[in-house]
Design an enzyme around this catalytic site. Structure first.
Site, PDB file in Angstrom:
ATOM      1  N   LYS A 255       1.120  -1.077  -0.186  1.00 31.63           N
ATOM      2  CA  LYS A 255      -0.090   0.011  -0.011  1.00 31.63           C
ATOM      3  C   LYS A 255       0.812   1.221  -0.015  1.00 31.63           C
ATOM      4  CE  LYS A 255      -4.325   1.379   1.969  1.00 31.63           C
ATOM      5  NZ  LYS A 255      -5.651   1.156   2.921  1.00 31.63           N
TER       6      LYS A 255
ATOM      7  N   GLU B 298     -19.646  -5.192   9.921  1.00 34.39           N
ATOM      8  CA  GLU B 298     -20.504  -4.579  10.666  1.00 34.39           C
ATOM      9  C   GLU B 298     -21.549  -5.641  11.167  1.00 34.39           C
ATOM     10  OE1 GLU B 298     -19.238  -3.619   7.758  1.00 34.39           O
ATOM     11  OE2 GLU B 298     -18.400  -1.744   8.058  1.00 34.39           O
TER      12      GLU B 298
ATOM     13  N   ARG C 194     -25.684  -1.776   6.475  1.00 38.39           N
ATOM     14  CA  ARG C 194     -25.502  -3.179   6.419  1.00 38.39           C
ATOM     15  C   ARG C 194     -25.847  -4.136   7.646  1.00 38.39           C
ATOM     16  NH1 ARG C 194     -20.206  -4.796   3.342  1.00 38.39           N
ATOM     17  NH2 ARG C 194     -21.166  -3.824   1.865  1.00 38.39           N
TER      18      ARG C 194
HETATM   19  C1  TPP Z   1     -18.804  -1.911   4.328  1.00 38.34           C
HETATM   20  C2  TPP Z   1     -17.736  -1.029   4.831  1.00 38.34           C
HETATM   21  N1  TPP Z   1     -16.973  -0.801   5.782  1.00 38.34           N
HETATM   22  C3  TPP Z   1     -16.049  -0.149   6.129  1.00 38.34           C
HETATM   23  C4  TPP Z   1     -15.514   0.580   5.039  1.00 38.34           C
HETATM   24  C5  TPP Z   1     -14.499   1.620   5.259  1.00 38.34           C
HETATM   25  N2  TPP Z   1     -13.219   1.177   4.471  1.00 38.34           N
HETATM   26  C6  TPP Z   1     -13.032   1.596   3.378  1.00 38.34           C
HETATM   27  S1  TPP Z   1     -11.445   0.838   2.687  1.00 38.34           S
HETATM   28  C7  TPP Z   1     -11.136  -0.090   3.954  1.00 38.34           C
HETATM   29  C8  TPP Z   1     -10.120  -0.803   4.060  1.00 38.34           C
HETATM   30  C9  TPP Z   1     -10.023  -1.711   2.961  1.00 38.34           C
HETATM   31  O1  TPP Z   1      -8.879  -2.630   3.161  1.00 38.34           O
HETATM   32  P1  TPP Z   1      -8.551  -3.661   1.676  1.00 38.34           P
HETATM   33  O2  TPP Z   1      -9.652  -4.187   1.404  1.00 38.34           O
HETATM   34  O3  TPP Z   1      -7.377  -4.287   2.463  1.00 38.34           O
HETATM   35  O4  TPP Z   1      -7.764  -2.628   0.713  1.00 38.34           O
HETATM   36  P2  TPP Z   1      -6.680  -1.537   0.800  1.00 38.34           P
HETATM   37  O5  TPP Z   1      -7.310  -0.338   1.337  1.00 38.34           O
HETATM   38  O6  TPP Z   1      -5.526  -2.351   1.650  1.00 38.34           O
HETATM   39  O7  TPP Z   1      -6.522  -1.747  -0.732  1.00 38.34           O
HETATM   40  C10 TPP Z   1     -12.299   0.087   4.959  1.00 38.34           C
HETATM   41  C11 TPP Z   1     -12.412  -0.585   6.154  1.00 38.34           C
HETATM   42  C12 TPP Z   1     -15.995   0.336   3.871  1.00 38.34           C
HETATM   43  N3  TPP Z   1     -15.843   1.057   2.844  1.00 38.34           N
HETATM   44  N4  TPP Z   1     -17.334  -0.495   3.784  1.00 38.34           N
END
Ligand code: TPP
Ligand code: DXP
Ligand code: MG
Length: 580
Positions: A243, A329, A357
């Site tokens: 990242k 969630e 959700r």
């Molecule tokens: C249902 C939901 N919960 C929380 C989030 C907030 N959120 C956005 S990106 C993220 C982390 C995603 O991590 P990953 O899938 O590993 O992707 P990366 O950012 O590492 O590329 C979170 C928790 C969201 N977008 N949707």
């Protein structure tokens, strides 16, 4: 000097570049994103991490005929730039500009709208089934992160897809982090796969698995895509990426650079946008810490938003009582229900938009059993540049209809502290919604007074028009009334949309002919509707004007612009009051 990117306005242009030049293109794309995001803030780290993958996918597949979904979608910037939106990229996340997330309205290359995580596997499976039924032979690909694939919805999708013979490719983009460091058992499994210690759980679910592949190396990516194309069944490509790749600052502090705001690309200095006033998030974190010091029964839960919910310090102080349980969630709500059942007091910190959700869990597991879970609903109201997928506009309406649920919102930081304090004594579920952004004060004075559930307060008595506010919009009204200096207007602070203070309402109905309600949520089913319902029951003959959000999804813009659009800004409220 002109670069490769200058000549790319479509995927057709991209596919004309010799493969050997793709690393150069990747560097240009990184610079382009960094230069733009330094002045037009957005999600940086995730996009930097998928630059090679994005180029490889559009180079290898025949998009947009082949369907490509980006889970969450916060990593879609290189995708947008390569698919015809390079020249609009500097309008990213601004009013009238391109969205920060994939949007089927914005481009045919955005195969499916995302924003909330973990939807991509279900969506791509549905699309593959539909395309096959219609005799199409196009390819179907979904890219999902290591934190997002750990969510329940992704598991449901895997469980179905793995039992089919659909030619669908799931790319697991594993960078070992979400917004905050990854949590949960699956991350250990991914680590074991990386170190060759285990065979993959995906194979047991019916997937052909290939991994772990270096997601920044074009040769490895193309070889893998080639190999997997010849396997027309459900398949997983597990890639390892970094990242923030290619920008040392972002690689070194991945949490901070997930969405850093404005920054200086050369020095890596991030501009502080905080101002002198403290935010509701600061009030939340500090209040929770203080309450936990005094009440050993309190536990705080966050579904993957530890930093965003400002629970980092609290977790440092109470590592066993602040739980980050990942993007989960639904689990978070039922977990809280389980705790409440056993006599612990769970404070669930959850963004309004993500609580959507877990609606059934709120109803079935919490409210139906009347369990005293405290829902601390952050990012309520407009959130600004994240846009339609992230605005917290529906919670008043969807919570108000649930039996046993208390629906509360503070007008200011003191109310907020008092509500959080009083919630530990609640005997039913209680929701406390608060916005992203600043309070009106510069320092926090931690002190708590008990609040009686369902009690409203008269702040100003008037003669003709009663203004009833729910939430922080009340502070704006106080300011306006102080400036208007008119005896005509009374102001009533409703900390509760449910239960309503019916005694106070009866008094208001006898004293005023015109009532205005104001709230930062959708009007349909909201606080104003609650007043309207009661007015109807009480046979009130006067006029009720409701101000809130319209019955539509509003896109990205600043909070101020959005408020102006819906008539909740200071000027619009002035005009309304002057017209009465
Ligand atoms: C249902 C939901 N919960 C929380 C989030 C907030 N959120 C956005 S990106 C993220 C982390 C995603 O991590 P990953 O899938 O590993 O992707 P990366 O950012 O590492 O590329 C979170 C928790 C969201 N977008 N949707
Ligand atoms: C992509 C996503 O869902 C999160 O990164 C979200 O943008 C966080 O919002 P805040 O910046 O308000 O915490
Ligand atoms: Mg990740």
């Amino acid at each position: 000097m002109e670069g490769l990117l200058d000549h790319i306005n479509s995927t057709k242009d991209l596919r004309e570049i010799p493969r050997i030049q793709l690393p150069k293109l990747a560097n240009e794309l990184r610079d382009f994103i960094l230069d733009t995001l330094a002045v037009k803030p957005g999600h940086l780290g995730a996009s930097l991490g998928v630059i090679e993958l994005t180029i490889a996918l559009h180079y290898f597949y025949n998009t947009p005929v082949d369907q490509l979904i980006w889970d969450v979608g916060h990593q879609c910037y290189p995708h947008k730039i390569l698919t015809g939106r390079k020249n609009q990229f500097d309008s990213l996340r601004q009013k009238g500009g391109i969205s920060g997330f994939p949007s089927i309205i914005e481009s045919e290359f955005d195969a499916f709208g995302t924003g909330h995580s973990s939807t991509s596997i279900s969506a791509i499976t549905g699309m593959a089934i539909a395309d096959r039924l219609q005799g199409k032979t196009n390819q179907h690909i979904a890219v999902i992160g290591d934190a997002s694939i750990a969510s329940g919805m992704a598991f449901e999708g895997l469980n179905h897809l793995g039992s089919t013979d659909l030619d669908v490719l799931i790319i697991l983009n594993d960078n070992s982090i979400g917004i905050d460091p990854s949590v949960g058992a699956l991350k250990e499994h991914f680590f074991e796969l990386e170190t060759g210690l285990n065979h993959s759980f995906f194979e047991d679910l019916g997937f052909h698995y290939k991994g772990v592949v270096d997601g920044h190396d074009f040769d490895s990516l193309f070889q893998s895509l080639e190999e997997l194309k010849s396997y027309p069944k459900p398949k997983i490509l597990h890639i390892k990426t970094v990242k923030g790749k290619g920008y040392a600052n972002a690689e070194a502090d991945q949490v901070k650079w997930h969405a850093p705001g404005l920054f200086n690309k050369e020095t890596g200095e991030i501009s502080s946008s905080k101002g002198t006033k403290i935010s509701y998030q600061t009030v939340f974190g500090e209040t929770i810490s203080q309450l936990m010091r005094n009440n050993p029964k309190m536990v705080a839960i966050t579904p993957a938003m530890l930093t965003g919910s400002n629970l980092i310090q609290t977790q440092k102080e109470f590592p066993e009582r602040v739980l980050d349980i990942g993007i989960a969630e639904q689990h978070a709500v039922t977990l809280a229900a389980g705790m409440a059942k056993q006599g612990v007091i769970p404070y669930l910190a959850i963004y309004s938009t993500f609580l959507q959700r877990a609606y059934d869990q709120v109803i079935h597991d919490v409210a139906l059993q009347n369990l005293p879970v405290v829902f601390c609903i952050d990012r309520a109201g407009f959130v600004g540049s994240d846009g339609a997928t992230h605005h917290g506009i529906l919670d008043i309406a969807f919570l108000r209809s649930i039996p046993n649920m208390v629906v509360a919102a503070p007008m200011n930081e003191q109310d907020f502290q008092n509500l959080l304090y009083s919630a530990q004594f609640a005997t039913s579920p209680i929701s406390i919604r608060f916005p992203k952004g600043n309070t009106e004060v510069e320092a926090l004075n931690l002190n708590f007074q008990s609040i009686e559930i369902g009690k409203a307060e008269e702040l100003n008595s008037g003669t003709e028009v009663a203004i009833l506010t729910f939430g922080t919009i009340g502070t704006r009204i106080q300011k306006i009334l102080n400036e208007l200096y008119s005896a005509k207007f009374g102001h009533y602070k409703f900390l509760f949309a449910k239960p309503l203070d019916t005694e106070m309402l009866r008094q208001i109905f006898t004293q005023y002919q015109t009532i205005i309600t104001l709230e930062d949520g959708v009007l349909k089913g909201g606080f104003g509707d609650a007043v309207l319902e009661f007015a109807n029951d009480a046979n009130f003959k006067g006029n009720i004007i409701r101000k809130g959000y319209p019955d539509e999804f509003l896109e990205h813009a600043t909070v101020e612009e959005l408020e102006e659009m819906v008539g909740l800004d200071e000027e619009s409220i002035y005009s309304l009051l002057n017209s009465l």
